[in-house]
Design a protein around this motif. Structure first.
Motif, PDB file in Angstrom:
ATOM      1  N   ARG A  40      68.180  74.394  68.729  1.00 45.32           N
ATOM      2  CA  ARG A  40      69.615  74.577  68.950  1.00 45.32           C
ATOM      3  C   ARG A  40      70.102  75.710  68.068  1.00 45.32           C
ATOM      4  O   ARG A  40      69.789  75.778  66.884  1.00 45.32           O
ATOM      5  N   ASP A  41      70.875  76.614  68.651  1.00 39.26           N
ATOM      6  CA  ASP A  41      71.492  77.676  67.862  1.00 39.26           C
ATOM      7  C   ASP A  41      72.526  77.064  66.931  1.00 39.26           C
ATOM      8  O   ASP A  41      73.168  76.057  67.252  1.00 39.26           O
ATOM      9  N   ILE A  42      72.683  77.675  65.784  1.00 34.64           N
ATOM     10  CA  ILE A  42      73.593  77.146  64.780  1.00 34.64           C
ATOM     11  C   ILE A  42      74.664  78.192  64.477  1.00 34.64           C
ATOM     12  O   ILE A  42      74.366  79.374  64.351  1.00 34.64           O
ATOM     13  N   THR A  43      75.890  77.745  64.406  1.00 35.58           N
ATOM     14  CA  THR A  43      76.984  78.653  64.086  1.00 35.58           C
ATOM     15  C   THR A  43      77.014  78.893  62.581  1.00 35.58           C
ATOM     16  O   THR A  43      76.454  78.119  61.799  1.00 35.58           O
ATOM     17  N   LEU A  44      77.674  79.951  62.178  1.00 34.45           N
ATOM     18  CA  LEU A  44      77.795  80.251  60.763  1.00 34.45           C
ATOM     19  C   LEU A  44      78.557  79.147  60.031  1.00 34.45           C
ATOM     20  O   LEU A  44      78.189  78.752  58.920  1.00 34.45           O
ATOM     21  N   SER A  45      79.595  78.602  60.677  1.00 31.23           N
ATOM     22  CA  SER A  45      80.355  77.529  60.026  1.00 31.23           C
ATOM     23  C   SER A  45      79.496  76.268  59.871  1.00 31.23           C
ATOM     24  O   SER A  45      79.585  75.582  58.854  1.00 31.23           O
ATOM     25  N   MET A  46      78.647  75.971  60.833  1.00 24.06           N
ATOM     26  CA  MET A  46      77.745  74.823  60.732  1.00 24.06           C
ATOM     27  C   MET A  46      76.707  75.077  59.633  1.00 24.06           C
ATOM     28  O   MET A  46      76.398  74.183  58.840  1.00 24.06           O
ATOM     29  N   LEU A  47      76.183  76.300  59.567  1.00 23.27           N
ATOM     30  CA  LEU A  47      75.222  76.652  58.532  1.00 23.27           C
ATOM     31  C   LEU A  47      75.850  76.524  57.145  1.00 23.27           C
ATOM     32  O   LEU A  47      75.233  75.988  56.217  1.00 23.27           O
ATOM     33  N   ASP A  48      77.100  76.953  57.015  1.00 28.72           N
ATOM     34  CA  ASP A  48      77.815  76.831  55.748  1.00 28.72           C
ATOM     35  C   ASP A  48      78.003  75.364  55.373  1.00 28.72           C
ATOM     36  O   ASP A  48      77.805  74.976  54.220  1.00 28.72           O
ATOM     37  N   ALA A  49      78.361  74.535  56.339  1.00 27.91           N
ATOM     38  CA  ALA A  49      78.554  73.103  56.078  1.00 27.91           C
ATOM     39  C   ALA A  49      77.245  72.448  55.639  1.00 27.91           C
ATOM     40  O   ALA A  49      77.230  71.635  54.699  1.00 27.91           O
ATOM     41  N   ILE A  50      76.145  72.793  56.271  1.00 32.90           N
ATOM     42  CA  ILE A  50      74.849  72.239  55.898  1.00 32.90           C
ATOM     43  C   ILE A  50      74.465  72.706  54.496  1.00 32.90           C
ATOM     44  O   ILE A  50      73.990  71.914  53.676  1.00 32.90           O
ATOM     45  N   ALA A  51      74.690  73.975  54.211  1.00 32.36           N
ATOM     46  CA  ALA A  51      74.375  74.503  52.878  1.00 32.36           C
ATOM     47  C   ALA A  51      75.149  73.747  51.809  1.00 32.36           C
ATOM     48  O   ALA A  51      74.597  73.371  50.773  1.00 32.36           O
ATOM     49  N   ARG A  52      76.416  73.486  52.059  1.00 33.36           N
ATOM     50  CA  ARG A  52      77.233  72.751  51.086  1.00 33.36           C
ATOM     51  C   ARG A  52      76.709  71.321  50.901  1.00 33.36           C
ATOM     52  O   ARG A  52      76.674  70.817  49.783  1.00 33.36           O
ATOM     53  N   LEU A  53      76.314  70.670  51.986  1.00 35.73           N
ATOM     54  CA  LEU A  53      75.770  69.311  51.876  1.00 35.73           C
ATOM     55  C   LEU A  53      74.471  69.285  51.072  1.00 35.73           C
ATOM     56  O   LEU A  53      74.164  68.299  50.412  1.00 35.73           O
ATOM     57  N   LEU A  54      73.728  70.372  51.124  1.00 36.21           N
ATOM     58  CA  LEU A  54      72.478  70.473  50.379  1.00 36.21           C
ATOM     59  C   LEU A  54      72.671  71.152  49.025  1.00 36.21           C
ATOM     60  O   LEU A  54      71.696  71.432  48.326  1.00 36.21           O
ATOM     61  N   SER A  55      73.920  71.443  48.665  1.00 30.80           N
ATOM     62  CA  SER A  55      74.275  72.093  47.400  1.00 30.80           C
ATOM     63  C   SER A  55      73.587  73.440  47.230  1.00 30.80           C
ATOM     64  O   SER A  55      73.035  73.763  46.181  1.00 30.80           O
ATOM     65  N   LEU A  56      73.626  74.224  48.290  1.00 34.42           N
ATOM     66  CA  LEU A  56      73.020  75.555  48.293  1.00 34.42           C
ATOM     67  C   LEU A  56      73.996  76.579  48.837  1.00 34.42           C
ATOM     68  O   LEU A  56      75.015  76.237  49.431  1.00 34.42           O
ATOM     69  N   ASP A  57      73.659  77.823  48.648  1.00 26.10           N
ATOM     70  CA  ASP A  57      74.361  78.909  49.323  1.00 26.10           C
ATOM     71  C   ASP A  57      73.683  79.118  50.675  1.00 26.10           C
ATOM     72  O   ASP A  57      72.497  78.803  50.837  1.00 26.10           O
ATOM     73  N   VAL A  58      74.403  79.697  51.610  1.00 31.43           N
ATOM     74  CA  VAL A  58      73.815  80.010  52.919  1.00 31.43           C
ATOM     75  C   VAL A  58      72.606  80.916  52.729  1.00 31.43           C
ATOM     76  O   VAL A  58      71.575  80.745  53.386  1.00 31.43           O
ATOM     77  N   ALA A  59      72.705  81.847  51.781  1.00 30.48           N
ATOM     78  CA  ALA A  59      71.584  82.766  51.523  1.00 30.48           C
ATOM     79  C   ALA A  59      70.326  82.009  51.123  1.00 30.48           C
ATOM     80  O   ALA A  59      69.215  82.412  51.483  1.00 30.48           O
ATOM     81  N   ASP A  60      70.484  80.901  50.380  1.00 28.22           N
ATOM     82  CA  ASP A  60      69.320  80.098  49.996  1.00 28.22           C
ATOM     83  C   ASP A  60      68.615  79.529  51.225  1.00 28.22           C
ATOM     84  O   ASP A  60      67.386  79.446  51.252  1.00 28.22           O
ATOM     85  N   LEU A  61      69.387  79.124  52.213  1.00 32.64           N
ATOM     86  CA  LEU A  61      68.785  78.575  53.433  1.00 32.64           C
ATOM     87  C   LEU A  61      68.059  79.659  54.223  1.00 32.64           C
ATOM     88  O   LEU A  61      67.036  79.397  54.849  1.00 32.64           O
ATOM     89  N   ILE A  62      68.589  80.855  54.192  1.00 37.17           N
ATOM     90  CA  ILE A  62      68.008  81.947  54.972  1.00 37.17           C
ATOM     91  C   ILE A  62      66.753  82.506  54.308  1.00 37.17           C
ATOM     92  O   ILE A  62      65.771  82.812  54.966  1.00 37.17           O
ATOM     93  N   THR A  63      66.771  82.618  52.977  1.00 41.69           N
ATOM     94  CA  THR A  63      65.680  83.283  52.273  1.00 41.69           C
ATOM     95  C   THR A  63      64.723  82.330  51.592  1.00 41.69           C
ATOM     96  O   THR A  63      63.955  82.738  50.732  1.00 41.69           O
TER      97      THR A  63
END
Length: 127
Positions: A40-63
């Motif tokens: 499933r494609d993920i929106t930037l806002s969904m990616l941001d919400a997931i990053a916050r739940l995991l206590s990370l920055d979006v960049a951490d999820l990407i890299t």
């Protein structure tokens, strides 16, 4: 880029259930599993919400190079230094809540004991 698999690795390393993330995102577990499996494609806002739940920055999820474990604190201030949220990863939040409740109850019980000790030793006190 396989962001979903990065999310899955981090979530697993932090011992967070899929159902918890899905509930917080207000989506079904199946929809969340589709994100982690990159179906499933993920929106930037969904990616941001997931990053916050995991206590990370979006960049951490990407890299991500390896799963992140341990404790990391992130402070998200949205109101001119008056509002702070702390997200802790890798620790069972229910255990933290129970520990705070126990600590609070101990403090409540301690006050009468201290007052009795003061009275028994004829020490004046005013509150």
């Amino acid at each position: 880029m396989k962001i979903g698999s990065n999310i899955g690795q981090i979530r697993t390393a932090q011992k967070i259930e899929k159902s918890f993330i899905a509930q917080e995102l207000n989506i079904s577990v199946e929809e969340y599993e589709a994100i982690e499996s990159d179906e499933r494609d993920i929106t930037l806002s969904m990616l941001d919400a997931i990053a916050r739940l995991l206590s990370l920055d979006v960049a951490d999820l990407i890299t991500l190079n390896k799963p992140v474990t341990g404790i990391r604190n992130f402070f998200f201030n949205h109101n001119g230094n008056s509002g702070i949220n702390i997200h802790v990863q890798g620790i069972d939040q229910e255990k933290i809540r129970m520990a705070y409740k126990e600590l609070y109850q101990e403090e409540l019980n301690r006050i009468p004991r201290l007052e009795k000790l003061l009275r028994d030793n004829n020490i004046e006190f005013n509150f």
